[in-house]
Write an enzyme that holds these catalytic residues in place. Structure first.
Site, PDB file in Angstrom:
ATOM      1  N   ASN A   7     -10.164 -11.386  48.715  1.00  0.00           N
ATOM      2  CA  ASN A   7     -11.113 -10.990  49.758  1.00  0.00           C
ATOM      3  C   ASN A   7     -12.500 -11.182  49.156  1.00  0.00           C
ATOM      4  OD1 ASN A   7     -12.728  -9.656  51.571  1.00  0.00           O
ATOM      5  ND2 ASN A   7     -11.561  -7.742  51.554  1.00  0.00           N
ATOM      6  N   ARG A  88      -8.696 -13.492  53.014  1.00  0.00           N
ATOM      7  CA  ARG A  88      -9.432 -13.017  54.186  1.00  0.00           C
ATOM      8  C   ARG A  88     -10.470 -14.090  54.508  1.00  0.00           C
ATOM      9  NH1 ARG A  88     -13.708  -8.045  54.317  1.00  0.00           N
ATOM     10  NH2 ARG A  88     -14.297  -8.289  56.488  1.00  0.00           N
ATOM     11  N   HIS A 176     -14.139  -7.889  61.622  1.00  0.00           N
ATOM     12  CA  HIS A 176     -13.412  -6.751  61.033  1.00  0.00           C
ATOM     13  C   HIS A 176     -11.990  -6.657  61.587  1.00  0.00           C
ATOM     14  CE1 HIS A 176     -17.458  -4.626  60.051  1.00  0.00           C
ATOM     15  NE2 HIS A 176     -16.963  -5.174  58.957  1.00  0.00           N
ATOM     16  N   ARG A 236     -28.160  -5.488  58.435  1.00  0.00           N
ATOM     17  CA  ARG A 236     -28.200  -6.262  59.693  1.00  0.00           C
ATOM     18  C   ARG A 236     -28.616  -5.340  60.841  1.00  0.00           C
ATOM     19  NH1 ARG A 236     -22.182  -8.149  59.252  1.00  0.00           N
ATOM     20  NH2 ARG A 236     -22.154  -7.830  57.008  1.00  0.00           N
ATOM     21  N   GLU A 374      -7.355  -3.718  54.305  1.00  0.00           N
ATOM     22  CA  GLU A 374      -7.285  -5.110  54.762  1.00  0.00           C
ATOM     23  C   GLU A 374      -6.348  -5.940  53.892  1.00  0.00           C
ATOM     24  OE1 GLU A 374     -11.405  -4.864  54.307  1.00  0.00           O
ATOM     25  OE2 GLU A 374     -11.886  -5.374  56.374  1.00  0.00           O
TER      26      GLU A 374
END
Ligand code: ADP
Length: 391
Positions: A7, A88, A176, A236, A374
């Site tokens: 990842n 990922r 996500h 962001r 994840e």
């Protein structure tokens, strides 16, 4: 035999090593390289969370990082030869709605998606290519952050632009997705039959978004064409009037690359506080700008929850996950207090103790804290892709 899960972020690379013999692969080790641009450091833990390593490493690029990791794994966990690698991958475009075996054709298709995620995808693809050149026979599987949202209703995927842009790929993809897919997979363990109801999952980390689920499928999400949209994040901005962008380009003559940099690295909590994008640091700071940044985050997360509840036509449960969602009882409490009018009644003590269920027994909307994973969902996908290839 094992599955290696990678990842990678822009300056970090997380890994997990999983026993590949079971359908729900069991994690043997996990760890990460951090600060890869500056002073790379490596930390790793075994399946009991005991430290295996913690040192500064001398790696100058992705190829050296991958080589270092493979050698370290072979030395530290011998007898667990890697059978396949799962990645990922941030963007699967309109094409990929499920994990895929990374063939030369798929890789070529992914390169074509770089304009959709210019800051993330090149890193992902570089790691895949490096591994391919080092071990060409090692199967690699891409798991996409966009895939979970692939079947959102048309009115959630569409922007109100001239229609031909949708066909050219200008649509809400959402991100996500691997985190949401993991949460969806474990929801019944916690919520029982309510897992199939109207649930909002708030993935509040460095990057942050929310997903509205019905019957454990994504029906709406806050991130859009890119991961810039939605709620404010560490660096962001979240929702922004697109007129601001054209104004800055036209009147302030800001170049596209500089805008890209500002929007990805200088906005959100960092921009508002003028100091840090890290929630823990802001919570520990008493400057008014830090407090305002936190208030902005809570207010806009609350607005997003209300908006997604509208998309769902009601709400049965709210789930917090990721760095802020799992660890900050203060932020959870503030969001729950803001959503009290909707029927959220927080149990202050359960929340402070980071229990799994943090709402009052008679709260109309139950509230949960469920850690995301994840890497686990990627390992499961790799296991399934490998199995489907065996006749
Ligand atoms: P990423 O998106 O990089 O995976 P994480 O999910 O690890 O990010 O979340 C990082 C965020 O979580 C940071 O803003 C960090 O300050 C915040 N965080 C972690 N622990 C706590 C805590 N105990 N209290 C408040 N914020 C926390």
């Amino acid at each position: 035999m094992s599955i290696l899960v990678l990842n990678d972020g822009s300056s970090s690379l997380k890994f997990g090593l999983y026993d590949s013999t079971r359908e729900h692969p069991h994690r043997l080790a996990r760890g990460s390289f951090t600060d890869l641009d500056d002073e790379p450091a490596f930390r790793a833990f075994d399946d009991q969370n005991h430290p295996l390593n913690n040192e500064h490493v001398n790696v100058a690029n992705q190829e050296q990082t991958i080589t270092w990791l493979l050698e370290w794994l072979a030395k530290t966990l011998p007898g667990n030869s890697i059978q396949a690698v799962g990645h990922r991958v941030v963007h699967g475009g309109a094409l990929f709605s499920s994990p895929v075996h990374l063939t030369a054709t798929v890789l070529k298709q992914l390169y074509a998606f770089i304009p959709l995620a210019p800051l993330h995808l090149p890193h992902n693809l570089e790691v895949i290519r490096t591994l391919q050149s080092k071990q060409p026979n090692l199967p690699q599987v891409a798991c996409f952050d966009t895939a979970f949202h692939h079947n959102m209703p048309f009115i959630e995927q569409m922007y109100a632009l001239p229609r031909h842009w949708f066909d050219k790929g200008i649509r809400r993809y959402g991100f996500h997705g691997l985190s949401y897919e993991y949460i969806a997979s474990v929801l019944p363990d916690h919520l029982g039959s309510m897992a199939e109801g109207k649930v909002i999952v708030a993935h509040l980390g460095h990057g942050a978004s929310l997903c509205a689920m019905h019957q454990r499928r994504s029906v709406a999400t806050t991130m859009g064409f890119t991961p810039l949209d939605g709620i404010p994040m560490a660096t962001r901005p979240g929702n922004l009037d697109p007129g601001i962008i054209t104004y800055l380009m036209r009147e302030e003559k800001i170049a596209v690359n500089d805008l890209d940099h500002m929007l990805n690295h200088e906005c959100g909590l960092a921009g508002l506080s003028n100091s840090s994008g890290d929630m823990r640091e802001l919570l520990a700071d008493s400057k008014p700008e830090s407090t305002e940044a936190i208030d902005y985050f809570v207010h806009h997360t609350h607005r997003a929850i209300a908006s997604l509840a509208g998309a769902l036509g009601g709400l049965d449960a709210l789930v917090f996950t990721a760095g802020i969602g799992e660890n900050s009882s203060t932020i959870r409490e503030s969001i729950c207090k803001a959503t009290n009018w909707m029927g959220v009644e927080i149990d202050i003590d359960a929340n402070k103790q980071h229990q799994t269920l943090i709402s009052q027994p008679d709260s109309r909307i139950s509230v949960w804290v469920i850690p995301t994973n994840e890497e686990q969902i990627i390992a499961q996908h790799v296991h399934s892709v490998l199995r489907s290839k065996i006749p």
